[in-house]
Design a protein around this motif. Sequence first.
Motif, mmCIF file in Angstrom:
data_model
loop_
_atom_site.group_PDB
_atom_site.id
_atom_site.type_symbol
_atom_site.label_atom_id
_atom_site.label_comp_id
_atom_site.label_asym_id
_atom_site.label_seq_id
_atom_site.Cartn_x
_atom_site.Cartn_y
_atom_site.Cartn_z
ATOM 1 N N GLU A 162 0.829 -1.212 0.000
ATOM 2 C CA GLU A 162 0.000 0.000 0.000
ATOM 3 C C GLU A 162 0.862 1.260 0.000
ATOM 4 N N LYS A 163 1.988 1.211 0.673
ATOM 5 C CA LYS A 163 2.892 2.357 0.661
ATOM 6 C C LYS A 163 3.484 2.570 -0.723
ATOM 7 N N GLU A 164 3.710 1.495 -1.441
ATOM 8 C CA GLU A 164 4.210 1.636 -2.807
ATOM 9 C C GLU A 164 3.153 2.294 -3.707
ATOM 10 N N GLN A 165 1.885 2.035 -3.429
ATOM 11 C CA GLN A 165 0.822 2.733 -4.153
ATOM 12 C C GLN A 165 0.827 4.225 -3.813
ATOM 13 N N LEU A 166 1.083 4.546 -2.548
ATOM 14 C CA LEU A 166 1.192 5.950 -2.145
ATOM 15 C C LEU A 166 2.349 6.634 -2.864
ATOM 16 N N ILE A 167 3.447 5.918 -3.015
ATOM 17 C CA ILE A 167 4.607 6.479 -3.721
ATOM 18 C C ILE A 167 4.230 6.837 -5.154
ATOM 19 N N ASP A 168 3.473 5.965 -5.808
ATOM 20 C CA ASP A 168 3.046 6.242 -7.184
ATOM 21 C C ASP A 168 2.111 7.448 -7.241
ATOM 22 N N ILE A 169 1.213 7.565 -6.263
ATOM 23 C CA ILE A 169 0.327 8.734 -6.202
ATOM 24 C C ILE A 169 1.152 9.996 -6.034
ATOM 25 N N ARG A 170 2.114 9.966 -5.129
ATOM 26 C CA ARG A 170 2.983 11.125 -4.885
ATOM 27 C C ARG A 170 3.803 11.469 -6.129
ATOM 28 N N LYS A 171 4.296 10.434 -6.810
ATOM 29 C CA LYS A 171 5.055 10.672 -8.050
ATOM 30 C C LYS A 171 4.201 11.436 -9.048
ATOM 31 N N GLU A 172 2.948 11.027 -9.194
ATOM 32 C CA GLU A 172 2.041 11.720 -10.110
ATOM 33 C C GLU A 172 1.777 13.149 -9.637
ATOM 34 N N ASP A 173 1.716 13.358 -8.310
ATOM 35 C CA ASP A 173 1.572 14.718 -7.780
ATOM 36 C C ASP A 173 2.753 15.585 -8.204
ATOM 37 N N VAL A 174 3.957 15.017 -8.122
ATOM 38 C CA VAL A 174 5.163 15.755 -8.518
ATOM 39 C C VAL A 174 5.118 16.104 -10.001
ATOM 40 N N LEU A 175 4.796 15.124 -10.828
ATOM 41 C CA LEU A 175 4.764 15.355 -12.271
ATOM 42 C C LEU A 175 3.690 16.376 -12.643
ATOM 43 N N PHE A 176 2.568 16.330 -11.929
ATOM 44 C CA PHE A 176 1.518 17.326 -12.152
ATOM 45 C C PHE A 176 2.020 18.727 -11.809
ATOM 46 N N LEU A 177 2.715 18.866 -10.676
ATOM 47 C CA LEU A 177 3.233 20.177 -10.296
ATOM 48 C C LEU A 177 4.261 20.671 -11.308
ATOM 49 N N LEU A 178 5.066 19.784 -11.847
ATOM 50 C CA LEU A 178 6.024 20.194 -12.880
ATOM 51 C C LEU A 178 5.293 20.834 -14.066
ATOM 52 N N ASP A 179 4.171 20.267 -14.445
ATOM 53 C CA ASP A 179 3.379 20.857 -15.527
ATOM 54 C C ASP A 179 2.775 22.198 -15.109
ATOM 55 N N GLU A 180 2.320 22.276 -13.858
ATOM 56 C CA GLU A 180 1.671 23.486 -13.358
ATOM 57 C C GLU A 180 2.652 24.654 -13.218
ATOM 58 N N LEU A 181 3.934 24.358 -13.041
ATOM 59 C CA LEU A 181 4.911 25.439 -12.879
ATOM 60 C C LEU A 181 4.897 26.392 -14.066
ATOM 61 N N LYS A 182 4.715 25.847 -15.256
ATOM 62 C CA LYS A 182 4.667 26.698 -16.450
ATOM 63 C C LYS A 182 3.485 27.650 -16.388
ATOM 64 N N ILE A 183 2.353 27.145 -15.907
ATOM 65 C CA ILE A 183 1.156 27.986 -15.777
ATOM 66 C C ILE A 183 1.354 29.041 -14.695
ATOM 67 N N LEU A 184 1.889 28.622 -13.553
ATOM 68 C CA LEU A 184 2.152 29.563 -12.467
ATOM 69 C C LEU A 184 3.108 30.659 -12.915
ATOM 70 N N ASN A 185 4.091 30.279 -13.715
ATOM 71 C CA ASN A 185 5.103 31.240 -14.160
ATOM 72 C C ASN A 185 4.563 32.226 -15.192
ATOM 73 N N SER A 186 3.459 31.887 -15.816
ATOM 74 C CA SER A 186 2.892 32.787 -16.829
ATOM 75 C C SER A 186 1.626 33.504 -16.353
#
Length: 390
Positions: A162-186
């Motif tokens: 179950e913790k490994e599933q949490l890691i995957d959720i968190r990884k997706e959170d990170v990747l989502f924020l990477l995409d959002e940085l461009k929006i925040l910056n503009s």
Amino acid sequence: MKIGRTVRLLTDNKRKESLNDTDEKRKIIISIFYQIDENLNETKQAYYMDIFHPCQEELIKRFAGKKNLAGQKVSERYLKSININTYNNVPISKKEILYPVIIYSPGLGMDRDSLIYNIEKLVSEGYVVFTLGHIYDADFTILPDGEIVEQAKHIANSTLEEKEQLIDIRKEDVLFLLDELKILNSEDELMKEKLDLNKIGIMGHSLGGAAIFKAASEDTRIKAVIMLDGSLQHFNLTKDILEEKRLYTPFLNFRRGTIDYAEEMKKAIEFNADKMNGEEFKKRIVMRHQTLIGQIRAQKELYEYLAGYKSFIKLKYSEHLTFTDWPVIYNQEMENEILPIKEAHEIISEITVRFYNEFLCGVEGDYRNFINSNRCPQICIISKNGESLK
């Protein structure tokens, strides 16, 4: 230096929330830390309670009366007196520069802003820091409107799987924020045209360390990685190594003091013996065994898997939570009765800043010269060849 902080609540409309039974989309809360306007005359003292705005009293409700390692209860008066240099919702610096970015993912159950000591140092050295709040994973999350979201009930006793599933959720959170940085910056009223998106570093503690490793393995926008006592037991790199897959991103694996299997198992048995029934006790001890064996195995694999610059070091006389603000919250001045927390935090901050200076911002030799100079005797280089990685 005084530091600014603001909070944003983001929604990933491509993902359904999987940690509760509703049909809501995945929400991610972030704090953004930045250098404040040089002309701002902020005279009041900021306190640790302020990072729980607009529910500052939650710090008292959650921690007052709890005992630290010395058996002392944390007082309400002490919690209200913890000074910081971070101020909510103040104007950002008017300097016309782009700031390199650091993204931080905390340990399981931890508040996203549980490294204030380190965040303030990074920001004072010229970085903008984004901390990721993993909602329903953290013990509790305070939303901007004051709503408090509690941890999902199954998280506290989650299995390794179950913790490994949490890691995957968190990884997706990170990747989502990477995409959002461009929006925040503009588009963001505070961050617009302030971020250097060619210089993104990432840092994670414990389970967050495992998540940021996965994110860095998938996304080349991440240029430097620091893992603070990461949950290595969740790594399985055997297949990738056999297939000659490698990660070339500069990587710092910063560990606590030596992990001794026998001593750690003894602690686990003593801690859990009177707290649960036979089957639950057995399950907890077996999990601890798997964790320790997995950490030792995976660290050797990680050393082989990393093909770019890699540094494996440990902070002597430190524990897992030394890397967080918890010893400060619990008024715990010493760790292992040897290394003062203030000193430990200064060392960790110095190391992380120098690593990013060199491998994210191109300051030649800043980290390597410091590590090799023996100017910090509390730091031990674990291995240069992948052996003896305890």
